[in-house]
Design a protein around this motif. Structure first.
Motif, PDB file in Angstrom:
ATOM      1  N   UNK A 175       0.830  -1.209   0.000  1.00  0.00           N
ATOM      2  CA  UNK A 175       0.000   0.000   0.000  1.00  0.00           C
ATOM      3  C   UNK A 175       0.863   1.257   0.000  1.00  0.00           C
ATOM      4  N   UNK A 176       1.980   1.215   0.753  1.00  0.00           N
ATOM      5  CA  UNK A 176       2.863   2.375   0.795  1.00  0.00           C
ATOM      6  C   UNK A 176       3.484   2.636  -0.569  1.00  0.00           C
ATOM      7  N   UNK A 177       3.846   1.543  -1.276  1.00  0.00           N
ATOM      8  CA  UNK A 177       4.387   1.702  -2.626  1.00  0.00           C
ATOM      9  C   UNK A 177       3.352   2.334  -3.549  1.00  0.00           C
ATOM     10  N   UNK A 178       2.100   1.856  -3.434  1.00  0.00           N
ATOM     11  CA  UNK A 178       1.042   2.430  -4.254  1.00  0.00           C
ATOM     12  C   UNK A 178       0.805   3.894  -3.896  1.00  0.00           C
ATOM     13  N   UNK A 179       0.917   4.206  -2.593  1.00  0.00           N
ATOM     14  CA  UNK A 179       0.735   5.598  -2.174  1.00  0.00           C
ATOM     15  C   UNK A 179       1.837   6.486  -2.753  1.00  0.00           C
ATOM     16  N   UNK A 180       3.076   5.978  -2.754  1.00  0.00           N
ATOM     17  CA  UNK A 180       4.175   6.756  -3.324  1.00  0.00           C
ATOM     18  C   UNK A 180       3.973   6.970  -4.819  1.00  0.00           C
ATOM     19  N   UNK A 181       3.441   5.916  -5.483  1.00  0.00           N
ATOM     20  CA  UNK A 181       3.152   6.067  -6.916  1.00  0.00           C
ATOM     21  C   UNK A 181       2.078   7.136  -7.125  1.00  0.00           C
ATOM     22  N   UNK A 182       1.055   7.130  -6.261  1.00  0.00           N
ATOM     23  CA  UNK A 182       0.016   8.152  -6.366  1.00  0.00           C
ATOM     24  C   UNK A 182       0.603   9.537  -6.124  1.00  0.00           C
ATOM     25  N   UNK A 183       1.543   9.633  -5.176  1.00  0.00           N
ATOM     26  CA  UNK A 183       2.187  10.917  -4.916  1.00  0.00           C
ATOM     27  C   UNK A 183       2.982  11.380  -6.135  1.00  0.00           C
ATOM     28  N   UNK A 184       3.650  10.414  -6.802  1.00  0.00           N
ATOM     29  CA  UNK A 184       4.416  10.767  -7.999  1.00  0.00           C
ATOM     30  C   UNK A 184       3.494  11.255  -9.106  1.00  0.00           C
ATOM     31  N   UNK A 185       2.342  10.584  -9.279  1.00  0.00           N
ATOM     32  CA  UNK A 185       1.378  11.023 -10.289  1.00  0.00           C
ATOM     33  C   UNK A 185       0.851  12.409  -9.947  1.00  0.00           C
ATOM     34  N   UNK A 186       0.537  12.603  -8.655  1.00  0.00           N
ATOM     35  CA  UNK A 186       0.069  13.920  -8.226  1.00  0.00           C
ATOM     36  C   UNK A 186       1.135  14.978  -8.449  1.00  0.00           C
ATOM     37  N   UNK A 187       2.387  14.617  -8.141  1.00  0.00           N
ATOM     38  CA  UNK A 187       3.477  15.569  -8.352  1.00  0.00           C
ATOM     39  C   UNK A 187       3.624  15.907  -9.828  1.00  0.00           C
ATOM     40  N   UNK A 188       3.432  14.891 -10.692  1.00  0.00           N
ATOM     41  CA  UNK A 188       3.508  15.137 -12.127  1.00  0.00           C
ATOM     42  C   UNK A 188       2.438  16.118 -12.561  1.00  0.00           C
ATOM     43  N   UNK A 189       1.223  15.945 -12.044  1.00  0.00           N
ATOM     44  CA  UNK A 189       0.161  16.875 -12.400  1.00  0.00           C
ATOM     45  C   UNK A 189       0.458  18.272 -11.875  1.00  0.00           C
TER      46      UNK A 189
END
Length: 667
Positions: A249-263
């Protein structure tokens, strides 16, 4: 398993998708301080009352359970979404309810809390955090113990699974309610929302833990309490499995953070593009964002609507990239024609942002931010609540800040006057509910906006001089000084302009008096007259036929080659002039399609081309060529434009050309 045993001092900023250190603002929150004091008092009272009635049926069993609880206390995993933990100590609280007395159970709670705080610790635990965690777990354990034995004594009249279920649910409710309350008071968030977002999902794990405690109780009753210690290895395996699960879940959260950061970076890059187009927007965008976010809170927008509004408040004018700069920077009111050009920017902005694929509805807000409450806005004429709520907020906020800011055509209004103008449009241009909130809070919001530090955008290299590069292919640059061969032109500019206008009118008069005059004749007459005023090495008159320019007349150097040219509109010098309705001064003749032969040699190095406007658009293009580079002056351009004014109408009355070179003159 215990939820958030070790920390209420750090929490997730869900909107930014990142974890931030919480500055212990409970110190400044009377509600949080009062709750901590009440919980500590209740915990101390529960522990003191239970110890006053101390009893232990089997001291060895209690000590073994105590040691097991302390050893298991470091087995915890970080929960996604909050800075809490999931621990196996919850099992020992339920075991105490089933197997031990209340004072023994509360000592287990105390020992496990201290063990979790100080065994294998990764960061310092503040005393107030330790006090709150212990006290709320003590109170939760006491209430769960009482609920279990109340069901046993008054309902079932014997221990059973239903009583255990009630005890587990009670422990879950008390524990998570206490944690949600302190976080809600500390962060000034709705307690129910904190509980729903961060703790409700953990209920199934309490049920699994209750089942494990029930199994241990069964083994104790049928085999002996020592056999329950064999449950420790499975508990450790449970911990490892949860740790792997939450690691995923933490890995998925970091991926979501990266996507959010990209946006976020995409938003910043697009905002920078707006800034490059209009240097006055940086502060405006920040102020609009501050106002819009506060109104979103007042109107209780959901997370997706809030994030969409956050992005749209920065990007709503991105479509102005498609609006001519002279319209955007015009120091005065727009003409109807200019306003028509300006009205495309919400549509273009929405089309640009559609390519970004935001995870929240940014595009509808950008498309509708110039819609009006009464339906008189653009581009779609939406009415009332058919306009997205984010667009309604943005429209009012954007107007207020625009009125209160300096513009090219007026000075800024005082904020009170600007707010009065916005309020006067409530129910017509703006949503009355949005205006009411804005009117109530605009002074406060203005103060908040002023307190926000303005982040300077990166400086774009728009003012530097690039040393490399000899010349652009089309050579649009104007000569700083007249060429030596035409130095006398400056002194006779006025007379030459007058003569050019006279001769242009004569060409038009001749075409009217002699209806049989063909396009080649008009082109020849124009070429002769222009050469008398502007000596050139070559003259070509291109006639437009649909999307092609065909040489109607050519004379001078390379006339035989120039007379064969067929130039698509939009290409080369003449094609650019025909497409953009603008002249070119000192262009490079070699860019004309088909002009330069295989050897690349040409005797002509500069060109002056002007459009001839007819009733239905560009009817022809007049091109003059000279052998020297940068041979034409700005005065000569004005003379050429003066002569061709109106001549385009003469070509409208002649048949369209059928092939290149018809009517071409000789060298």
């Amino acid at each position: 398993m215990v939820i958030a045993e070790t920390s209420f001092g750090r929490t997730v900023r869900r909107n930014a998708l990142k974890i931030e250190a919480f500055p212990m603002s409970w110190v400044r929150s009377f509600g949080a301080r009062a709750f901590i004091a009440a919980m500590a008092s209740a915990g101390a009272l529960c522990l003191a009352a239970s110890l006053f009635h101390w009893q232990s049926d089997d001291l060895v069993k209690f000590v073994c359970y105590l040691i097991a609880a302390v050893l298991a206390s470091p087995l915890k995993v970080i929960l996604p979404g909050i800075e809490g933990t999931l621990s196996v100590n919850f099992l020992f609280t339920l075991l105490g309810v089933l197997e031990l007395s209340l004072p023994e159970t509360l000592l287990l709670v105390l020992a496990s809390t201290l063990g979790q705080a100080y065994l294998r610790r990764q960061r310092q635990v503040k005393l107030v955090q330790l006090l709150f965690n212990w006290s709320q777990l003590t109170v939760s354990g006491t209430v769960a113990y009482a609920a279990y034995w109340l069901v046993v004594a008054r309902v079932l009249h014997a221990p059973g699974p239903l009583a255990l279920l009630v005890g587990a649910i009670t422990l879950f409710g008390c524990n998570t309610a206490a944690m949600s309350t302190i976080i809600g008071l500390t962060e000034n968030k709705p307690i129910s929302k904190v509980w729903n977002d961060s703790y409700l999902w953990s209920f199934p794990y309490y049920m699994v833990g209750a089942a494990a405690a029930g199994l241990v109780h069964f083994l104790n009753a049928n085999v002996g309490w020592q056999s329950s210690l064999l449950v420790l290895p499975p508990i450790y395996l449970m911990y490892r499995s949860y740790r792997l699960y939450f690691g995923k879940l933490e890995t998925e959260k970091k991926h979501a953070e990266q996507v959010s950061s990209l946006h976020l970076r995409t938003i910043e890059a697009l905002a920078l593009a707006i800034e490059a187009k209009d240097q006055t927007t940086g502060e405006h965008l920040q102020r609009v964002r501050v106002y819009a976010m506060e109104l979103a809170k007042e109107l209780r927008l959901n997370d997706d609507e809030t994030e969409a509004l956050r992005a749209a408040s920065v990007l709503h004018d991105i479509g102005k990239l498609a609006v001519p700069e002279h319209i955007i920077s015009k120091p005065g009111k727009l003409t109807p024609e200019e306003f028509e050009k300006m009205k495309i920017h919400p549509i273009v902005g929405a089309e640009i942002l559609e390519q970004v694929h935001f995870p929240y509805p940014v595009v509808p807000i950008v498309r509708a931010h110039h819609e009006k409450w009464d339906g008189s806005g653009y581009p779609s004429g939406l009415v009332g609540e058919a306009i997205p709520v984010g667009a309604r907020i943005l429209a009012a906020v954007d107007c207020l800040d625009a009125l209160a800011s300096d513009r090219q055509y007026r000075k800024a209004l005082p904020l009170d006057e600007a707010m009065a103008k916005v309020a006067s449009e409530a129910g017509r241009a703006f949503d009355p509910q949005v205006v009411a909130i804005l009117h109530r809070r605009y002074v406060e919001l203005e103060k908040m906006a002023n307190e926000q530090p303005l982040q300077a955008p990166p400086k774009l290299s728009t003012e530097i001089k690039v040393e490399r590069g000899l010349a652009p292919d089309a050579g649009f640059a104007e000569s700083a000084e007249p060429a030596s061969g035409n130095a006398g032109m400056a002194g006779h500019a006025s007379a030459s302009l007058a003569a050019a206008r006279v001769q242009g009118q004569e060409i038009l008069d001749v075409s009217l008096l002699v209806p049989s005059l063909g396009a080649a004749d008009i082109a020849s007459l124009l070429a002769v007259r222009i050469k008398s005023l502007l000596p050139s090495d070559s003259v070509v008159v291109f006639r437009r036929k649909d999307r092609i320019l065909i040489a109607e007349f050519a004379s001078g150097e390379n006339a035989s080659l120039l007379s064969t040219l067929q130039i698509p509109v939009g290409e080369g010098l003449a094609g650019w002039v025909a497409q953009n309705h603008k002249p070119i001064l000192n262009g490079n003749p070699t860019v004309e399609p088909g002009y330069v032969n295989d050897s690349g040699h040409t005797a002509l190095h500069s060109a002056l081309a002007v459009p001839l406007e007819g009733a239905a658009g560009i009817s022809a293009v007049l091109a003059l060529y000279r052998s020297r580079t940068d041979a034409f002056t700005a005065d000569e351009l004005r003379i050429a434009e003066a002569m061709v004014a109106g001549v385009g109408a003469a070509f409208d009355r002649t048949p369209k050309p059928k092939a290149a070179g018809f009517g071409a003159g000789s060298k």
